[in-house]
Design a protein around this motif. Sequence first.
Motif, mmCIF file in Angstrom:
data_model
loop_
_atom_site.group_PDB
_atom_site.id
_atom_site.type_symbol
_atom_site.label_atom_id
_atom_site.label_comp_id
_atom_site.label_asym_id
_atom_site.label_seq_id
_atom_site.Cartn_x
_atom_site.Cartn_y
_atom_site.Cartn_z
ATOM 1 N N ARG A 60 -80.226 -56.549 47.749
ATOM 2 C CA ARG A 60 -79.274 -55.974 48.081
ATOM 3 C C ARG A 60 -78.609 -57.396 48.567
ATOM 4 O O ARG A 60 -77.416 -57.468 48.687
ATOM 5 N N SER A 61 -79.162 -57.876 48.625
ATOM 6 C CA SER A 61 -78.802 -59.598 49.739
ATOM 7 C C SER A 61 -78.679 -60.582 48.105
ATOM 8 O O SER A 61 -78.808 -61.643 48.611
ATOM 9 N N ARG A 62 -79.138 -60.104 47.330
ATOM 10 C CA ARG A 62 -79.694 -61.102 46.016
ATOM 11 C C ARG A 62 -80.629 -62.182 46.309
ATOM 12 O O ARG A 62 -80.172 -63.289 45.527
ATOM 13 N N VAL A 63 -81.071 -61.887 46.633
ATOM 14 C CA VAL A 63 -82.596 -63.498 47.080
ATOM 15 C C VAL A 63 -83.011 -62.671 45.791
ATOM 16 O O VAL A 63 -83.848 -61.669 45.171
ATOM 17 N N THR A 64 -83.183 -64.098 44.763
ATOM 18 C CA THR A 64 -84.018 -64.076 43.211
ATOM 19 C C THR A 64 -85.090 -65.341 43.816
ATOM 20 O O THR A 64 -85.192 -66.162 44.418
ATOM 21 N N GLY A 65 -85.817 -65.614 42.411
ATOM 22 C CA GLY A 65 -86.429 -66.458 42.711
ATOM 23 C C GLY A 65 -87.723 -66.902 43.136
ATOM 24 O O GLY A 65 -88.182 -65.775 43.793
ATOM 25 N N VAL A 66 -87.448 -67.887 43.351
ATOM 26 C CA VAL A 66 -88.896 -68.673 43.998
ATOM 27 C C VAL A 66 -88.734 -68.215 45.844
ATOM 28 O O VAL A 66 -89.638 -67.436 46.900
ATOM 29 N N TYR A 67 -87.494 -67.868 46.370
ATOM 30 C CA TYR A 67 -87.512 -67.063 47.189
ATOM 31 C C TYR A 67 -88.021 -65.654 48.144
ATOM 32 O O TYR A 67 -88.692 -65.149 48.690
ATOM 33 N N LEU A 68 -87.013 -64.426 47.142
ATOM 34 C CA LEU A 68 -88.318 -63.506 46.455
ATOM 35 C C LEU A 68 -90.019 -63.095 46.662
ATOM 36 O O LEU A 68 -90.597 -62.805 47.274
ATOM 37 N N SER A 69 -90.502 -64.474 45.931
ATOM 38 C CA SER A 69 -91.774 -64.571 45.883
ATOM 39 C C SER A 69 -92.185 -64.986 47.120
ATOM 40 O O SER A 69 -93.593 -64.270 47.541
ATOM 41 N N ILE A 70 -92.115 -65.521 48.275
ATOM 42 C CA ILE A 70 -91.592 -66.276 49.375
ATOM 43 C C ILE A 70 -91.855 -65.365 50.314
ATOM 44 O O ILE A 70 -93.534 -65.090 51.299
#
Length: 373
Positions: free
Chosen positions: A151-161
Amino acid sequence: MKADPLLDLKSKLFLALLVAAAIVVPMANLVAAPGSDFYLPSFAVALFGKYLTYALLALSVDLIWGYCGILSLGHGAFFALGGYAMGMHLMREIGPRGVYGDPVLPDFMVFLDWKELPWFWWGFDQFWFACLMVLLVPGGLAFVFGWLAFRSRVTGVYLSIITQAMTYALMLAFFRNDMGFGGNNGLTDFRDVLGFDLRSDATRAGLFVASAAALGLGYLLARRVTTSRAGKVLVSVRDAEARARFLGYRVEGYKLMVFTLSAMMAGVAGALYVPQVGIINPGEFSPANSIEIVIWVAVGGRGLLLGAVLGAILVNGAKTLLTGWVPEIWIFVLGLIFVLVTLFLPKGVLGAFGTLSWRSGGARRGASAQPAE
Protein backbone atom coordinates in the motif's frame (compact mmCIF):
# COMPACT_ATOMS: atom_id res chain seq x y z
CA MET A 1 -2.60 -15.43 -26.58
CA LYS A 2 -3.12 -19.09 -25.81
CA ALA A 3 -2.63 -19.95 -22.14
CA ASP A 4 0.07 -22.44 -21.18
CA PRO A 5 -1.29 -25.88 -20.26
CA LEU A 6 -1.39 -26.64 -16.57
CA LEU A 7 0.49 -29.90 -17.03
CA ASP A 8 3.10 -29.69 -19.75
CA LEU A 9 5.59 -32.48 -20.41
CA LYS A 10 8.09 -31.23 -17.81
CA SER A 11 5.39 -31.05 -15.16
CA LYS A 12 4.19 -34.57 -15.91
CA LEU A 13 7.74 -35.92 -15.72
CA PHE A 14 8.35 -34.14 -12.43
CA LEU A 15 5.15 -35.41 -10.85
CA ALA A 16 5.89 -38.94 -12.12
CA LEU A 17 9.34 -38.80 -10.52
CA LEU A 18 7.80 -37.54 -7.30
CA VAL A 19 5.28 -40.39 -7.21
CA ALA A 20 8.06 -42.89 -7.96
CA ALA A 21 10.16 -41.48 -5.11
CA ALA A 22 7.17 -41.66 -2.74
CA ILE A 23 6.94 -45.38 -3.53
CA VAL A 24 10.58 -46.43 -3.91
CA VAL A 25 12.12 -44.63 -0.91
CA PRO A 26 9.73 -46.05 1.74
CA MET A 27 9.96 -49.53 0.21
CA ALA A 28 13.76 -49.39 0.18
CA ASN A 29 13.65 -48.65 3.88
CA LEU A 30 10.76 -50.81 5.08
CA VAL A 31 10.81 -53.78 2.71
CA ALA A 32 14.43 -54.23 1.62
CA ALA A 33 16.57 -56.28 4.01
CA PRO A 34 19.22 -54.35 5.96
CA GLY A 35 22.60 -54.91 4.37
CA SER A 36 21.22 -55.48 0.89
CA ASP A 37 22.11 -53.25 -2.05
CA PHE A 38 18.55 -51.89 -2.15
CA TYR A 39 18.30 -50.99 1.55
CA LEU A 40 17.98 -47.31 2.44
CA PRO A 41 18.80 -46.43 6.07
CA SER A 42 16.31 -44.49 8.15
CA PHE A 43 18.49 -41.40 8.44
CA ALA A 44 18.54 -41.15 4.63
CA VAL A 45 14.74 -41.25 4.49
CA ALA A 46 14.55 -38.33 6.94
CA LEU A 47 17.28 -36.50 5.01
CA PHE A 48 15.48 -36.87 1.68
CA GLY A 49 12.24 -35.80 3.33
CA LYS A 50 14.00 -32.67 4.57
CA TYR A 51 15.17 -31.95 1.02
CA LEU A 52 11.56 -32.12 -0.17
CA THR A 53 10.47 -29.57 2.42
CA TYR A 54 13.30 -27.31 1.30
CA ALA A 55 12.13 -27.75 -2.30
CA LEU A 56 8.62 -26.63 -1.31
CA LEU A 57 10.13 -23.63 0.49
CA ALA A 58 12.18 -22.70 -2.59
CA LEU A 59 9.06 -23.08 -4.73
CA SER A 60 7.25 -20.56 -2.54
CA VAL A 61 10.07 -18.04 -2.99
CA ASP A 62 10.18 -18.56 -6.76
CA LEU A 63 6.46 -17.89 -6.94
CA ILE A 64 6.93 -14.31 -5.72
CA TRP A 65 10.47 -13.59 -6.90
CA GLY A 66 10.47 -15.33 -10.25
CA TYR A 67 6.95 -14.34 -11.31
CA CYS A 68 6.21 -11.13 -9.42
CA GLY A 69 9.66 -9.65 -8.91
CA ILE A 70 9.35 -9.48 -5.11
CA LEU A 71 12.73 -10.42 -3.64
CA SER A 72 11.80 -11.52 -0.13
CA LEU A 73 14.65 -12.00 2.30
CA GLY A 74 12.24 -13.00 5.05
CA HIS A 75 10.72 -16.27 3.93
CA GLY A 76 12.73 -18.10 6.55
CA ALA A 77 10.39 -16.43 9.05
CA PHE A 78 7.27 -17.94 7.47
CA PHE A 79 9.00 -21.32 7.32
CA ALA A 80 9.94 -21.07 11.01
CA LEU A 81 6.46 -19.94 12.08
CA GLY A 82 4.92 -22.97 10.38
CA GLY A 83 7.52 -25.12 12.11
CA TYR A 84 6.76 -23.62 15.51
CA ALA A 85 3.02 -24.17 15.02
CA MET A 86 3.63 -27.87 14.39
CA GLY A 87 6.26 -28.04 17.15
CA MET A 88 3.77 -26.67 19.66
CA HIS A 89 1.35 -29.45 18.80
CA LEU A 90 4.08 -32.08 19.12
CA MET A 91 5.02 -30.67 22.53
CA ARG A 92 1.39 -30.86 23.69
CA GLU A 93 1.27 -34.45 22.42
CA ILE A 94 3.98 -35.44 24.92
CA GLY A 95 1.65 -34.80 27.87
CA PRO A 96 2.61 -36.54 31.13
CA ARG A 97 5.43 -38.47 29.40
CA GLY A 98 7.72 -35.47 29.76
CA VAL A 99 10.65 -35.29 32.15
CA TYR A 100 8.57 -33.50 34.80
CA GLY A 101 5.38 -35.45 34.18
CA ASP A 102 3.11 -32.41 33.86
CA PRO A 103 0.04 -33.34 31.76
CA VAL A 104 -0.42 -29.80 30.40
CA LEU A 105 2.76 -27.74 30.62
CA PRO A 106 5.73 -28.60 28.37
CA ASP A 107 8.96 -29.41 30.18
CA PHE A 108 10.62 -26.07 29.50
CA MET A 109 7.68 -24.22 31.09
CA VAL A 110 7.87 -26.38 34.20
CA PHE A 111 11.62 -25.74 34.36
CA LEU A 112 11.03 -21.98 34.11
CA ASP A 113 8.36 -22.22 36.85
CA TRP A 114 5.41 -21.26 34.67
CA LYS A 115 2.15 -21.82 36.53
CA GLU A 116 -0.28 -22.11 33.65
CA LEU A 117 -0.34 -22.60 29.92
CA PRO A 118 -0.20 -19.30 27.95
CA TRP A 119 -3.31 -18.44 25.94
CA PHE A 120 -1.46 -18.70 22.62
CA TRP A 121 -0.81 -22.38 23.34
CA TRP A 122 -4.52 -23.14 23.70
CA GLY A 123 -5.88 -25.49 21.08
CA PHE A 124 -2.54 -26.91 20.02
CA ASP A 125 -3.40 -30.24 21.61
CA GLN A 126 -5.63 -30.73 18.55
CA PHE A 127 -3.91 -31.68 15.29
CA TRP A 128 -6.48 -29.93 13.09
CA PHE A 129 -5.98 -26.70 15.02
CA ALA A 130 -2.20 -26.92 14.60
CA CYS A 131 -2.63 -27.48 10.85
CA LEU A 132 -4.90 -24.46 10.68
CA MET A 133 -2.31 -22.33 12.49
CA VAL A 134 0.41 -23.60 10.13
CA LEU A 135 -1.49 -21.76 7.39
CA LEU A 136 -3.02 -18.84 9.26
CA VAL A 137 -0.02 -17.60 11.26
CA PRO A 138 2.46 -17.22 8.36
CA GLY A 139 -0.36 -16.20 6.03
CA GLY A 140 -1.71 -13.63 8.49
CA LEU A 141 1.71 -12.11 9.08
CA ALA A 142 2.36 -11.95 5.32
CA PHE A 143 -1.05 -10.36 4.72
CA VAL A 144 -0.54 -7.62 7.30
CA PHE A 145 3.07 -7.00 6.31
CA GLY A 146 2.26 -7.04 2.59
CA TRP A 147 -0.78 -4.79 2.96
CA LEU A 148 1.31 -2.17 4.74
CA ALA A 149 4.31 -2.47 2.40
CA PHE A 150 2.51 -2.69 -0.94
CA ARG A 151 0.00 0.00 0.00
CA SER A 152 2.96 2.28 0.66
CA ARG A 153 4.46 1.18 -2.67
CA VAL A 154 7.66 -0.08 -1.09
CA THR A 155 9.53 -1.97 -3.77
CA GLY A 156 12.96 -3.21 -4.81
CA VAL A 157 15.83 -3.29 -2.37
CA TYR A 158 13.85 -1.40 0.27
CA LEU A 159 11.26 -4.16 0.42
CA SER A 160 14.01 -6.78 0.66
CA ILE A 161 15.59 -4.90 3.56
CA ILE A 162 12.39 -4.62 5.59
CA THR A 163 11.56 -8.30 5.04
CA GLN A 164 15.00 -9.12 6.38
CA ALA A 165 14.47 -6.76 9.32
CA MET A 166 11.17 -8.48 10.10
CA THR A 167 12.92 -11.85 10.18
CA TYR A 168 15.68 -10.57 12.42
CA ALA A 169 13.18 -9.01 14.83
CA LEU A 170 11.30 -12.29 15.11
CA MET A 171 14.54 -14.17 15.74
CA LEU A 172 15.44 -11.85 18.63
CA ALA A 173 11.94 -12.15 20.07
CA PHE A 174 11.88 -15.96 19.94
CA PHE A 175 15.27 -16.13 21.66
CA ARG A 176 13.69 -14.68 24.81
CA ASN A 177 12.57 -17.22 27.41
CA ASP A 178 9.60 -15.10 28.47
CA MET A 179 8.07 -15.36 24.98
CA GLY A 180 6.91 -18.88 25.83
CA PHE A 181 8.49 -20.71 22.90
CA GLY A 182 11.46 -22.39 24.57
CA GLY A 183 13.98 -19.57 24.21
CA ASN A 184 17.27 -20.37 22.52
CA ASN A 185 16.68 -24.12 22.98
CA GLY A 186 13.43 -23.99 21.05
CA LEU A 187 11.07 -26.97 21.00
CA THR A 188 12.41 -30.52 20.87
CA ASP A 189 12.19 -34.02 22.33
CA PHE A 190 9.08 -34.80 20.28
CA ARG A 191 7.60 -38.26 20.79
CA ASP A 192 4.79 -38.92 18.33
CA VAL A 193 2.31 -37.41 15.90
CA LEU A 194 -1.28 -38.64 15.59
CA GLY A 195 -0.28 -41.53 17.85
CA PHE A 196 2.59 -42.68 15.60
CA ASP A 197 6.08 -42.88 17.09
CA LEU A 198 8.32 -40.33 15.37
CA ARG A 199 11.33 -42.58 15.93
CA SER A 200 9.86 -45.50 14.03
CA ASP A 201 10.85 -46.25 10.43
CA ALA A 202 7.22 -46.41 9.32
CA THR A 203 6.49 -42.90 10.63
CA ARG A 204 9.57 -41.48 8.93
CA ALA A 205 8.52 -43.11 5.68
CA GLY A 206 5.03 -41.68 6.12
CA LEU A 207 6.44 -38.19 6.66
CA PHE A 208 8.51 -38.58 3.51
CA VAL A 209 5.38 -39.48 1.54
CA ALA A 210 3.55 -36.52 3.10
CA SER A 211 6.41 -34.21 2.09
CA ALA A 212 6.34 -35.54 -1.47
CA ALA A 213 2.57 -35.05 -1.62
CA ALA A 214 2.86 -31.50 -0.26
CA LEU A 215 5.55 -30.66 -2.82
CA GLY A 216 3.42 -32.07 -5.63
CA LEU A 217 0.34 -30.14 -4.51
CA GLY A 218 2.39 -27.00 -3.98
CA TYR A 219 3.79 -27.28 -7.48
CA LEU A 220 0.33 -27.78 -8.99
CA LEU A 221 -0.96 -24.76 -7.08
CA ALA A 222 1.97 -22.59 -8.15
CA ARG A 223 1.63 -23.81 -11.72
CA ARG A 224 -2.09 -23.05 -11.65
CA VAL A 225 -1.43 -19.51 -10.46
CA THR A 226 1.35 -18.76 -12.94
CA THR A 227 -0.51 -20.12 -15.98
CA SER A 228 -3.73 -18.29 -15.16
CA ARG A 229 -4.71 -14.78 -16.18
CA ALA A 230 -3.56 -13.58 -12.76
CA GLY A 231 -0.17 -15.13 -13.44
CA LYS A 232 0.16 -13.11 -16.64
CA VAL A 233 -0.63 -9.98 -14.65
CA LEU A 234 2.02 -10.92 -12.08
CA VAL A 235 4.62 -11.20 -14.82
CA SER A 236 3.59 -7.81 -16.19
CA VAL A 237 3.95 -6.36 -12.69
CA ARG A 238 7.42 -7.88 -12.49
CA ASP A 239 8.50 -6.51 -15.86
CA ALA A 240 6.71 -3.14 -15.93
CA GLU A 241 4.80 -2.33 -12.76
CA ALA A 242 4.08 1.29 -13.71
CA ARG A 243 2.60 0.23 -17.04
CA ALA A 244 0.45 -2.46 -15.41
CA ARG A 245 -0.82 0.14 -12.97
CA PHE A 246 -1.52 2.56 -15.80
CA LEU A 247 -3.58 -0.09 -17.59
CA GLY A 248 -5.88 -0.28 -14.59
CA TYR A 249 -4.69 -3.36 -12.75
CA ARG A 250 -4.80 -3.24 -8.95
CA VAL A 251 -1.13 -4.08 -8.56
CA GLU A 252 -1.21 -4.08 -4.77
CA GLY A 253 -3.96 -6.69 -4.72
CA TYR A 254 -2.09 -9.08 -6.98
CA LYS A 255 1.11 -8.66 -4.97
CA LEU A 256 -0.70 -9.22 -1.70
CA MET A 257 -2.43 -12.33 -2.99
CA VAL A 258 0.73 -14.05 -4.21
CA PHE A 259 2.79 -12.93 -1.19
CA THR A 260 0.26 -14.37 1.26
CA LEU A 261 -0.07 -17.61 -0.71
CA SER A 262 3.70 -17.96 -0.84
CA ALA A 263 3.99 -17.48 2.93
CA MET A 264 1.39 -20.18 3.56
CA MET A 265 3.32 -22.59 1.33
CA ALA A 266 6.47 -21.82 3.31
CA GLY A 267 4.58 -22.49 6.54
CA VAL A 268 3.52 -25.94 5.31
CA ALA A 269 7.15 -26.68 4.43
CA GLY A 270 8.19 -25.73 7.96
CA ALA A 271 5.47 -27.88 9.51
CA LEU A 272 6.70 -30.95 7.61
CA TYR A 273 10.34 -30.13 8.33
CA VAL A 274 10.02 -30.11 12.13
CA PRO A 275 8.89 -33.71 12.84
CA GLN A 276 11.56 -35.03 10.46
CA VAL A 277 14.50 -33.18 12.04
CA GLY A 278 13.12 -33.32 15.60
CA ILE A 279 13.68 -29.70 16.62
CA ILE A 280 12.70 -26.11 15.90
CA ASN A 281 14.59 -23.18 17.42
CA PRO A 282 15.03 -19.44 16.78
CA GLY A 283 18.02 -20.15 14.56
CA GLU A 284 15.55 -20.93 11.77
CA PHE A 285 14.64 -17.23 11.74
CA SER A 286 18.23 -16.29 10.90
CA PRO A 287 18.38 -13.82 7.97
CA ALA A 288 21.20 -15.93 6.54
CA ASN A 289 18.72 -18.79 6.05
CA SER A 290 16.42 -16.56 3.99
CA ILE A 291 19.35 -15.46 1.85
CA GLU A 292 20.31 -19.08 1.30
CA ILE A 293 16.80 -19.87 0.06
CA VAL A 294 17.19 -17.17 -2.59
CA ILE A 295 20.46 -18.78 -3.65
CA TRP A 296 18.68 -22.13 -4.11
CA VAL A 297 16.23 -20.48 -6.48
CA ALA A 298 18.96 -18.63 -8.38
CA VAL A 299 21.02 -21.80 -8.80
CA GLY A 300 18.10 -23.85 -10.11
CA GLY A 301 16.57 -21.16 -12.25
CA ARG A 302 14.40 -18.23 -11.27
CA GLY A 303 10.92 -18.07 -12.75
CA LEU A 304 10.80 -21.74 -13.73
CA LEU A 305 9.22 -23.37 -10.63
CA LEU A 306 10.99 -26.66 -11.33
CA GLY A 307 14.25 -24.73 -11.24
CA ALA A 308 13.60 -23.80 -7.62
CA VAL A 309 12.96 -27.45 -6.75
CA LEU A 310 16.13 -28.53 -8.51
CA GLY A 311 18.22 -25.79 -6.92
CA ALA A 312 17.06 -26.63 -3.39
CA ILE A 313 17.92 -30.31 -3.81
CA LEU A 314 21.27 -29.69 -5.54
CA VAL A 315 22.52 -27.07 -3.09
CA ASN A 316 21.43 -28.94 0.02
CA GLY A 317 22.82 -32.20 -1.32
CA ALA A 318 26.17 -30.47 -1.82
CA LYS A 319 25.89 -28.98 1.66
CA THR A 320 25.34 -32.40 3.20
CA LEU A 321 28.38 -33.83 1.44
CA LEU A 322 30.75 -30.93 2.12
CA THR A 323 29.78 -30.37 5.75
CA GLY A 324 30.42 -34.07 6.32
CA TRP A 325 33.95 -33.68 5.00
CA VAL A 326 35.09 -30.12 5.73
CA PRO A 327 32.36 -28.20 7.57
CA GLU A 328 34.27 -24.92 7.71
CA ILE A 329 34.38 -24.33 3.97
CA TRP A 330 30.69 -24.67 3.16
CA ILE A 331 29.85 -20.98 3.54
CA PHE A 332 32.66 -20.08 1.13
CA VAL A 333 31.57 -22.74 -1.35
CA LEU A 334 28.01 -21.43 -1.19
CA GLY A 335 29.21 -17.92 -1.96
CA LEU A 336 31.34 -19.23 -4.83
CA ILE A 337 28.38 -21.16 -6.26
CA PHE A 338 26.25 -18.02 -6.22
CA VAL A 339 28.95 -15.93 -7.92
CA LEU A 340 29.57 -18.56 -10.62
CA VAL A 341 25.87 -19.02 -11.31
CA THR A 342 25.36 -15.25 -11.51
CA LEU A 343 28.24 -14.84 -13.97
CA PHE A 344 27.90 -17.92 -16.15
CA LEU A 345 24.36 -19.27 -15.59
CA PRO A 346 22.14 -16.21 -15.10
CA LYS A 347 19.07 -18.34 -15.85
CA GLY A 348 20.17 -21.09 -13.47
CA VAL A 349 20.93 -24.72 -14.16
CA LEU A 350 17.51 -25.58 -15.52
CA GLY A 351 17.35 -22.39 -17.54
CA ALA A 352 20.73 -23.18 -19.11
CA PHE A 353 19.50 -26.63 -20.17
CA GLY A 354 16.41 -25.05 -21.69
CA THR A 355 18.52 -22.56 -23.63
CA LEU A 356 20.77 -25.30 -24.95
CA SER A 357 17.73 -27.36 -25.98
CA TRP A 358 16.22 -24.37 -27.76
CA ARG A 359 19.45 -23.61 -29.59
CA SER A 360 19.97 -27.20 -30.69
CA GLY A 361 16.34 -27.40 -31.79
CA GLY A 362 16.70 -24.16 -33.73
CA ALA A 363 19.89 -25.41 -35.35
CA ARG A 364 18.14 -28.61 -36.44
CA ARG A 365 15.20 -26.68 -37.83
CA GLY A 366 17.58 -24.36 -39.67
CA ALA A 367 19.45 -27.30 -41.15
CA SER A 368 16.24 -28.98 -42.29
CA ALA A 369 15.08 -25.75 -43.88
CA GLN A 370 18.15 -25.63 -46.17
CA PRO A 371 17.31 -26.53 -49.76
CA ALA A 372 18.68 -29.81 -51.01
CA GLU A 373 21.67 -29.62 -53.33
